[in-house]
Design an enzyme around this catalytic site. Structure first.
Site, PDB file in Angstrom:
ATOM      1  N   ASP A 169     -18.333  -1.350   0.352  1.00 17.79           N
ATOM      2  CA  ASP A 169     -19.675  -0.797   0.567  1.00 17.79           C
ATOM      3  C   ASP A 169     -19.348   0.619  -0.075  1.00 17.79           C
ATOM      4  O   ASP A 169     -20.318   1.287  -0.647  1.00 17.79           O
ATOM      5  CB  ASP A 169     -19.935  -0.700   1.924  1.00 17.79           C
ATOM      6  CG  ASP A 169     -20.464  -1.937   2.543  1.00 17.79           C
ATOM      7  OD1 ASP A 169     -20.479  -3.018   1.906  1.00 17.79           O
ATOM      8  OD2 ASP A 169     -20.353  -1.870   3.805  1.00 17.79           O
TER       9      ASP A 169
ATOM     10  N   HIS B 186      -8.357   7.064   3.313  1.00 19.22           N
ATOM     11  CA  HIS B 186      -9.682   6.689   3.872  1.00 19.22           C
ATOM     12  C   HIS B 186      -9.206   5.722   5.020  1.00 19.22           C
ATOM     13  O   HIS B 186     -10.310   5.069   5.749  1.00 19.22           O
ATOM     14  CB  HIS B 186     -10.734   6.141   3.075  1.00 19.22           C
ATOM     15  CG  HIS B 186     -11.292   7.400   2.365  1.00 19.22           C
ATOM     16  ND1 HIS B 186     -11.230   7.717   1.044  1.00 19.22           N
ATOM     17  CD2 HIS B 186     -12.469   8.007   3.002  1.00 19.22           C
ATOM     18  CE1 HIS B 186     -12.203   8.728   0.851  1.00 19.22           C
ATOM     19  NE2 HIS B 186     -12.691   8.896   2.034  1.00 19.22           N
TER      20      HIS B 186
ATOM     21  N   GLU C 276     -25.360  -8.406   4.285  1.00 19.24           N
ATOM     22  CA  GLU C 276     -24.759  -7.594   5.580  1.00 19.24           C
ATOM     23  C   GLU C 276     -25.696  -7.639   6.607  1.00 19.24           C
ATOM     24  O   GLU C 276     -26.859  -7.946   6.394  1.00 19.24           O
ATOM     25  CB  GLU C 276     -24.118  -6.335   5.125  1.00 19.24           C
ATOM     26  CG  GLU C 276     -23.111  -6.175   4.063  1.00 19.24           C
ATOM     27  CD  GLU C 276     -22.264  -4.960   3.906  1.00 19.24           C
ATOM     28  OE1 GLU C 276     -22.476  -4.056   4.469  1.00 19.24           O
ATOM     29  OE2 GLU C 276     -21.241  -5.276   3.116  1.00 19.24           O
TER      30      GLU C 276
END
Ligand code: FAD
Length: 448
Positions: free
Chosen positions: A125, A68, A235
């Protein structure tokens, strides 16, 4: 590299086009460099055999987690990619510590800790990145203002060094290697196992989305709640709305019934205009990106290029940088499904020597998570160019780019990034991986 001289391993060696294409691409879909081989190790012994083989022949090697990365960080052009997800699961909880293979995803970690009422204190996340892939860069999330980043929660690592030695290191043993691995871009070795500190897991998460139309009010409230620590997770996001920007704080209180969060105390003194509340299990909250992933996979843009940039801004520059960047960011730059993150972390919680942030009491994660075009490489190159411009601007103001960023970086820029911690990494690399063969996609070579 011919088949005859490959090391004898119990895992798999792949040379088919599908495996090489996959290892020569990543989440970013911007850098494409095929290796000659993909190795799926079946044990630490396999990893050590591959590294010794590669070192003897000057072959570059990259460890790959979930792939990723946005800009080729886990690729090994013409070399060997070690697919760390093939290591057999070794996942055990002892007391308040979990031991996992480095190819485990954070979702896998939760699978073994939650049934014991425990959780890693800070999670990314997205739960489908690997432990190894995040520990070499940091691992940030909305609980970082309490607990630091994921590297701050590591108790022990098992590492195969760039010379093929298997070493168990911690704060007490082989400290130099331990410190050089956490946030050290995998330059000194391959992490094969990690022991991570856990905390009691709550049962539920109550989330408030607090909306603002003023950037300064949004920043002021984030500063306040992060300083006093009233929420477990904080956040925030600037949101494009009808040609202008609104701002949203995502604030979460964890709890286990019969206790429950006191909304009045939590929201007291904040100056938001609207609020939305939701309540889920703790795991459903942690797993919230999975639903978006399903939609984006079905719609296709999950597979489009992702010229993402994550930066850390000093508090003194946050309003200036964000205002300027948002003014220059329209839908064409962000992409229809792009996202911007903006939230503060208390710097005193960050203890990992190689996890670098600007000076000051509060530092701001500012991420432009753009979706590029599947058909227009020039557009994607322009977006990477915008990343480079932002990176330079942020650096000039004392900010840092998080390593997982689509910006090409040179050794000189890494030296600047690591600043006073550079000797730690440079000396460990000279000792543990003197041939510069590990994780070449990070762009760091010594001597410069
Ligand atoms: C949808 C999404 C959401 C994200 N959310 C967050 C977030 O909230 N917080 C955050 O911090 N990051 C986040 N990221 C970024 C992500 O954590 C990093 O890009 C991370 O490095 C990717 O991990 P990976 O397992 O895919 O590793 P890869 O992309 O496979 O590898 C990353 C780097 O680590 C090296 N590496 C991998 N495994 C090992 C190992 N075992 N030993 C040594 N080196 C290794 C690779 O060579 C490469 O240099 C997100 C990414 C995506 C796509």
């Amino acid at each position: 590299m011919s088949d005859e001289i490959l090391p004898a391993i119990t895992g798999e060696i792949l040379t088919d086009d599908a495996a090489l294409d996959r290892a020569g691409n990543d989440w970013g879909d911007l850098v494409h460099a095929r290796p000659r081989l993909v190795v799926r190790p079946a044990s630490v012994i396999d990893v050590a055999a591959v590294l010794r083989f590669a070192v003897a022949r000057d072959i570059p090697v990259a460890a790959r987690g979930a792939g990723h990365s946005p800009y080729g960080q886990g690729q090994a052009p013409g070399g060997i990619v070690l697919d760390m997800t093939s290591l057999p699961p070794r996942r055990t909880v002892t007391g308040e510590v979990v031991s996992v293979d480095a190819g485990a995803r954070w979702r896998d970690v939760l699978d073994v800790t939650l049934p014991r009422g425990l959780t890693p204190p800070v999670l990314t996340d997205y739960l489908d990145v690997t432990v190894g892939g995040t520990l070499v860069i940091g691992g940030v999330g909305g609980a970082a203002h309490h607990h630091g980043v994921q590297t701050d929660t590591v108790v022990e690592l098992e590492v195969v060094t760039g010379t093929g030695d298997v070493v168990t290191c911690s704060r007490d043993d082989d400290r130099e290697l331990f410190d050089a691995m956490l946030g050290g871009l995998g330059q000194c070795g391959v992490i094969t196992r990690a022991c991570l500190r856990l905390v009691p897991a709550p049962a539920r998460a109550r989330r408030w989305k607090l909306y603002y139309d003023s950037l300064s009010a949004f920043l002021a409230d984030q500063r306040e709640v992060v300083r006093d620590g009233r929420f477990d997770y904080v956040e925030g996001q600037p949101l494009p709305v009808e040609g202008t920007w609104r701002y949203m704080i995502e604030a979460v209180a964890y709890y286990t019934p019969p206790a429950s969060p006191d909304e009045e105390t939590l929201l007291n003194s904040l100056s938001f205009l609207d609020a939305e509340t939701s309540d889920t299990t703790y795991f459903d909250f942690l797993n919230r990106v999975a639903e978006a992933e399903t939609l984006l996979r079905a719609e296709g843009s999950w597979f489009h290029p992702h010229p993402w940039i994550d930066t850390f801004l000093p508090d003194s520059a946050v309003e200036q940088v964000v205002t300027g960047t948002l003014a220059a960011t329209g839908e064409a730059e962000l992409g229809a499904l792009g996202l911007i993150l903006l939230y503060p972390v208390r710097a005193d919680r960050l203890k990992t020597p190689l996890f670098k942030v600007p000076d000051g009491e509060l530092v701001w994660l500012f991420s432009l998570l753009r979706t590029g075009s599947p058909v227009d490489p020039l557009h994607n190159a322009r977006l990477v160019g915008l990343n480079v411009d932002l990176y330079r601007k942020v650096s000039a103001l004392g900010g840092k780019a998080y390593p997982s960023t689509a910006v090409p970086r040179s050794t000189a820029e890494w030296r600047e990034h690591f600043g006073s911690s550079w000797p730690l990494l440079a000396e460990a690399k000279a000792r543990y991986s003197p041939k510069n063969l590990l994780n070449p996609g990070q762009g760091l070579r010594l001597p410069e």
